[in-house]
Design a protein around this motif. Structure first.
Motif, short mmCIF file in Angstrom:
data_model
loop_
_atom_site.label_atom_id
_atom_site.label_comp_id
_atom_site.label_asym_id
_atom_site.label_seq_id
_atom_site.Cartn_x
_atom_site.Cartn_y
_atom_site.Cartn_z
N ASP A 188 0.90 -1.27 0.05
CA ASP A 188 -0.27 0.13 0.02
C ASP A 188 1.05 1.53 -0.41
O ASP A 188 0.82 2.09 0.74
CB ASP A 188 -0.61 -0.08 1.57
CG ASP A 188 -2.19 1.42 1.02
OD1 ASP A 188 -2.54 0.96 0.26
OD2 ASP A 188 -2.86 1.29 1.93
N ARG A 247 -8.26 -7.80 -4.23
CA ARG A 247 -7.92 -7.53 -2.71
C ARG A 247 -9.77 -7.01 -2.66
O ARG A 247 -10.27 -6.69 -1.79
CB ARG A 247 -6.64 -6.91 -2.33
CG ARG A 247 -6.91 -5.59 -1.24
CD ARG A 247 -6.15 -4.47 -1.07
NE ARG A 247 -4.57 -4.96 -1.59
CZ ARG A 247 -3.60 -4.27 -1.36
NH1 ARG A 247 -3.55 -2.89 -0.97
NH2 ARG A 247 -2.30 -4.98 -1.58
N ILE A 276 -4.99 -6.12 -7.13
CA ILE A 276 -5.79 -5.13 -6.42
C ILE A 276 -6.97 -5.52 -6.41
O ILE A 276 -8.08 -5.12 -5.46
CB ILE A 276 -4.97 -3.76 -6.91
CG1 ILE A 276 -5.84 -3.40 -5.66
CG2 ILE A 276 -6.21 -3.40 -8.60
CD1 ILE A 276 -4.65 -2.79 -4.38
N HIS A 306 0.91 0.49 -7.94
CA HIS A 306 0.17 0.98 -6.82
C HIS A 306 0.02 2.37 -6.69
O HIS A 306 -0.71 3.36 -6.51
CB HIS A 306 0.35 0.00 -5.65
CG HIS A 306 -1.04 0.46 -4.57
ND1 HIS A 306 -2.24 -0.57 -4.52
CD2 HIS A 306 -0.50 1.30 -3.67
CE1 HIS A 306 -2.60 -0.43 -3.76
NE2 HIS A 306 -1.76 0.72 -2.68
N ASP A 316 4.70 -2.04 -6.74
CA ASP A 316 4.40 -0.76 -5.72
C ASP A 316 4.56 0.40 -6.55
O ASP A 316 3.87 1.39 -6.32
CB ASP A 316 5.83 -1.02 -4.78
CG ASP A 316 5.44 -1.73 -3.35
OD1 ASP A 316 4.20 -1.81 -2.44
OD2 ASP A 316 6.33 -2.41 -2.72
N THR A 326 2.17 4.18 -1.02
CA THR A 326 1.02 5.78 -1.75
C THR A 326 1.86 6.74 -1.15
O THR A 326 2.61 7.63 0.35
CB THR A 326 -0.16 6.13 -1.43
OG1 THR A 326 -0.24 5.74 -0.14
CG2 THR A 326 -1.34 4.95 -1.99
N ASN A 334 1.63 7.27 2.72
CA ASN A 334 1.77 6.22 3.86
C ASN A 334 3.32 5.99 3.73
O ASN A 334 4.29 5.67 3.54
CB ASN A 334 1.33 5.52 3.24
CG ASN A 334 -0.31 4.56 3.95
OD1 ASN A 334 -0.49 5.45 4.33
ND2 ASN A 334 -0.68 3.73 3.38
N ASN A 385 -2.93 5.23 -7.25
CA ASN A 385 -3.14 5.16 -6.35
C ASN A 385 -3.34 7.33 -6.53
O ASN A 385 -4.06 7.69 -5.99
CB ASN A 385 -3.26 5.73 -5.31
CG ASN A 385 -3.99 3.74 -4.55
OD1 ASN A 385 -4.37 3.90 -4.20
ND2 ASN A 385 -3.01 2.95 -5.34
N ARG A 394 -0.50 -4.42 4.61
CA ARG A 394 -0.35 -5.44 3.31
C ARG A 394 0.77 -6.11 2.72
O ARG A 394 0.95 -6.69 1.34
CB ARG A 394 -0.83 -4.16 2.35
CG ARG A 394 -2.38 -4.02 2.41
CD ARG A 394 -3.09 -4.37 2.47
NE ARG A 394 -5.21 -4.10 2.23
CZ ARG A 394 -5.86 -4.72 2.76
NH1 ARG A 394 -5.78 -6.63 1.75
NH2 ARG A 394 -7.03 -4.82 2.19
#
Length: 400
Positions: A285, A367, A364, A318, A315, A287, A290, A322, A305
């Protein structure tokens, strides 16, 4: 919906003080001189109509410090606003909306004081309404110094995610991380009143995040994390991730959505063929919100995650997807633009690019589709279908 959110905060505090009477919300334009003896007070920020955080009302340093948490995603106006509110709280000026709860020895506050060896206060944030929402506490000493963060597995699904983060941080603590990555360390993982709680060190983030840099993916650091856990080359369909995606598909109820996912996985398997991939790790996750940048290092949190046995590059996919979807809204064009930000041409590029993009989108999608069947699943249902549509667009010839 707004009233429901303040009620959620009130019920959260009730859960953290289970033997106390119901917390009381006070609405007043007159500054209170402090909580009554035996009570713990929180200011509602920014107000009761759009609550985003509760901060200690009787510990100015802690309240001020609660706002000095900076991620790479914060804009300049957001940063300036946080600094302004932080300064206001430091000066001891009161906010009009306040919640008070009666303290007692059975509270999480008392348990945290025992864990950390001194009296504590904490702020409370719940985040957006989603399936894995959980109370996140920033814990302070009496002088307002940040001692730790704590996550509370207040529901069965939240407990599952807290347990996953405990496992991830334990693995990272034992195996270490690349030099350019800073992660929290577990202080205590245990149960309070039967509830799983993770207490971990806090990362001291810097205000100097340079918001434009959030569009510069830290690809080399992502690759370093992957390589730190690299295994022997093997075909995609033999990796642990592939088996996890098949298991996720099998958990879904029979439907047209499941049939489309199954067809996309079949086509992805055909595209990947017998080409070898080197399985490694991903944060899961990663982003802009984060992570933070400080002194040449990447600070990363929210490790629930984290997983190993995955191809390199997930990564950055993602992160790109995002970041763009947060700016433009979740749609297939935004997803494809996010993959291009990650350095891929997901539609017209090479087979290797399509396989990587398809692998990320399959992971994803699985998920989100599982999340759509869980608590607060409606919050991710539309997004799960956007990801599924994007997956089909990338890997299925009939959609091209």
């Amino acid at each position: 919906m707004t009233e429901g959110l303040i009620e959620t905060y009130l019920s959260t505090l009730q859960g953290l003080w289970p033997e106390s009477s119901a917390p009381q919300l006070r609405r007043s334009r007159v500054a209170s001189r402090g909580s009554r003896h035996g009570d713990v007070g929180f200011y509602v920020l920014p107000d009761e109509h759009s609550p985003r955080m509760l901060v200690p009302a009787d510990n100015n340093g802690a309240a001020s410090r609660s706002l000095r948490r900076f991620s790479a995603a914060l804009s300049v106006p957001d940063t300036v606003q946080r600094l302004g509110i932080s300064a206001t709280l430091r000066c001891g000026l009161a906010f009009p909306h306040r919640i008070e709860v009666t303290d007692n020895a059975a509270s999480l506050r008392s348990w945290l004081a025992d864990v950390l060896g001194e009296p504590v206060d904490f702020s409370v944030a719940l985040g957006t309404a989603r399936a894995n929402r959980k109370p996140v506490l920033q814990v302070f000493d009496s002088r307002g110094r940040s001692l730790a963060f704590a996550k509370v597995g207040a529901t069965p699904l939240a407990e599952k995610h807290v347990a996953a983060e405990i496992e991830a941080l334990t693995v990272l603590g034992a195996a270490g991380t690349p030099a350019r990555i800073e992660v929290p360390k577990v202080i205590r993982a245990g149960r309070w009143q039967g509830v799983l709680v993770l207490v971990m060190t806090s990362l001291d983030t810097s205000v100097w995040q340079r918001p434009r840099k959030q569009w510069e993916l830290p690809t080399s650091v992502m690759d370093a994390l992957h390589g730190h856990f690299a295994g022997h080359p093997q075909p995609l369909v033999q990796t642990p991730m592939w088996k996890s995606m098949q298991a996720a598909r099998d958990q879904l109820a029979a439907s047209q959505t499941r049939d489309r996912l199954d067809a996309a996985l079949t086509e992805l398997e055909r595209l990947a063929g017998d080409r070898d991939t080197v399985p490694g790790a991903w944060h899961g996750d990663w982003t802009p919100w984060n992570m933070a940048r400080r002194r040449g290092r990447i600070q990363l949190w929210d490790w629930e995650r984290f997983d190993t046995g995955v191809p390199r590059g997930l990564d950055r996919c993602h992160y790109g997807v995002n970041a763009v979807c947060r700016r433009d809204g979740a749609s297939m064009p935004a997803v494809l633009e996010g993959l291009r930000l990650a350095g891929l041409d997901p539609v017209s590029g090479s087979t290797e690019e399509r396989v990587l993009a398809g692998t990320y989108l399959a992971a994803i999608t699985c998920r989100y589709l599982l999340g759509a069947d869980s608590e607060l699943g409606s919050t991710v249902r539309a997004r799960s279908l956007v990801m599924l549509d994007s997956l089909v667009r990338v890997v299925c010839r009939e959609a091209r």
